[in-house]
Design a protein around this motif. Structure first.
Motif: not given
Lengths: 114, 222
Positions: B52-61, B210-221, B77-84
């Protein structure tokens, strides 16, 4: 299963120590094992005996396990108590702001080799 | 025959792993890839949440997933089908991953160009908490059916986690699950943890995650 992973980490560390000290064989290893380290001594010994046979340096090494009792200190009243009996809450003053002082060790103490 | 020598080592068995984990974390920071160690019991809904996370974020991250299991590759196999970009790691019977296994997995996955990699750890609340994998953040998932008293039973897992996700919130009415009680139990072990109730099924809380993840990625970079 968990103990087998611990034994693999021990063998890694011991092989490095052997190289650093130019030892061809290690014959005895003593380990300080904390009461709340999550490692069971009997399982650890079984895994050790199985795994060391598959190495060169540690092939016949004996493992001596020295148990370390778990002690917690209370930050509120400064007193210590047995972790196994009382867990995270200080039996003297009832505060939960406590820190494990010892008992989490999985520490290689000394080795014998030549 | 050589004389037997006694050598004082005085080293914790976990120190070796801690050093490898620290070195891996530094390399990941240099390349700007955030590795998240995702831990939970079996059946908490890790794979469903990831999908479900990949469905929301795979286009931006750009996201990679390493699925650790004792055996099988159904989850990859399951998660690869969702764009990872996904690989399966087999622990060969071991109950947790360590930094060396994680590093090898990252090499096989290939992290060039990835913003975020999820390490789906073995389903187990005990030793994954003790072994540093080199991840930049630790996220723990507790599903509603497991009960609000779990932090009392597995304190270390809750102490080390940066974020506690309460999954399957959609079924909370059917269980005697007390979210306030859970928050109290988590805070007692870890006052700094963020707690996030969500449901991958209804979408509740997913935007906050998803916001928590976006923020965590931004802070990490940064």
């Amino acid at each position: 299963m968990h103990e087998l992973g611990i034994v693999f980490h021990m063998i890694d560390t011991l092989e490095k120590v052997a190289r650093a000290n130019e030892l061809a064989t290690i014959s005895r290893v003593s380990l300080n094992l904390g009461e709340v380290s999550g490692v069971l001594p009997d399982y650890l010994l079984d895994c050790w005996n199985w795994a060391v046979r598959r190495t060169e340096v540690l092939h016949d090494a004996t493992l001596d396990i020295r148990p370390i009792a778990a002690v917690t200190v209370c930050n509120a009243c400064g007193r210590t108590y047995g972790t196994i009996e009382h867990g995270k809450t200080c039996p003297h003053c009832g505060d939960a702001d406590t820190v494990l002082l010892r008992g989490n060790e999985i520490e290689i103490d000394t080795i014998e080799g030549c | 025959m050589d004389k037997i020598r006694i050598i004082e080592v005085k080293e914790d068995v976990r120190a070796n792993n801690d050093r490898a984990a620290e070195a891996l974390r530094e390399r990941l920071r240099d390349v700007g890839t955030l590795l998240i160690n995702l831990m939970s019991s079996p059946g908490s809904g890790k794979t469903t949440l990831l999908s479900a996370t990949l469905d929301r974020l795979a286009d931006e991250l750009a996201i990679g997933v390493m699925e650790a299991d004792v055996d099988s590759d159904v989850d990859a196999h399951t998660v690869a089908a969702h764009g990872a970009r996904a690989i399966q790691l087999h622990t060969g019977g071991m109950c947790h991953l360590d930094a060396a296994m994680c590093e090898q997995g990252l090499r096989n996955l290939g992290i060039v160009g990835l913003d975020l990699v999820f390490l789906e750890n073995v389903g187990n609340l005990i030793c994954p908490a003790e072994f540093d994998t080199g991840a930049g953040a630790k996220v723990m998932i507790l599903s509603v059916p497991e009960g609000h008293d779990k932090p009392l039973k597995y304190p270390l897992m809750f102490e080390v986690s940066d974020l506690v996700i309460v999954s399957k919130m959609d079924v909370a009415p059917y269980f005697d699950f007390d979210l306030e009680e859970l928050e109290k139990n988590v805070r007692m072990r870890n006052p700094n943890a963020t707690i996030l109730p969500l449901s991958a099924k209804t979408g509740e809380g997913m935007e906050a995650w998803c916001d928590w993840l976006r923020n965590a990625v931004m802070t990490w970079k940064a």
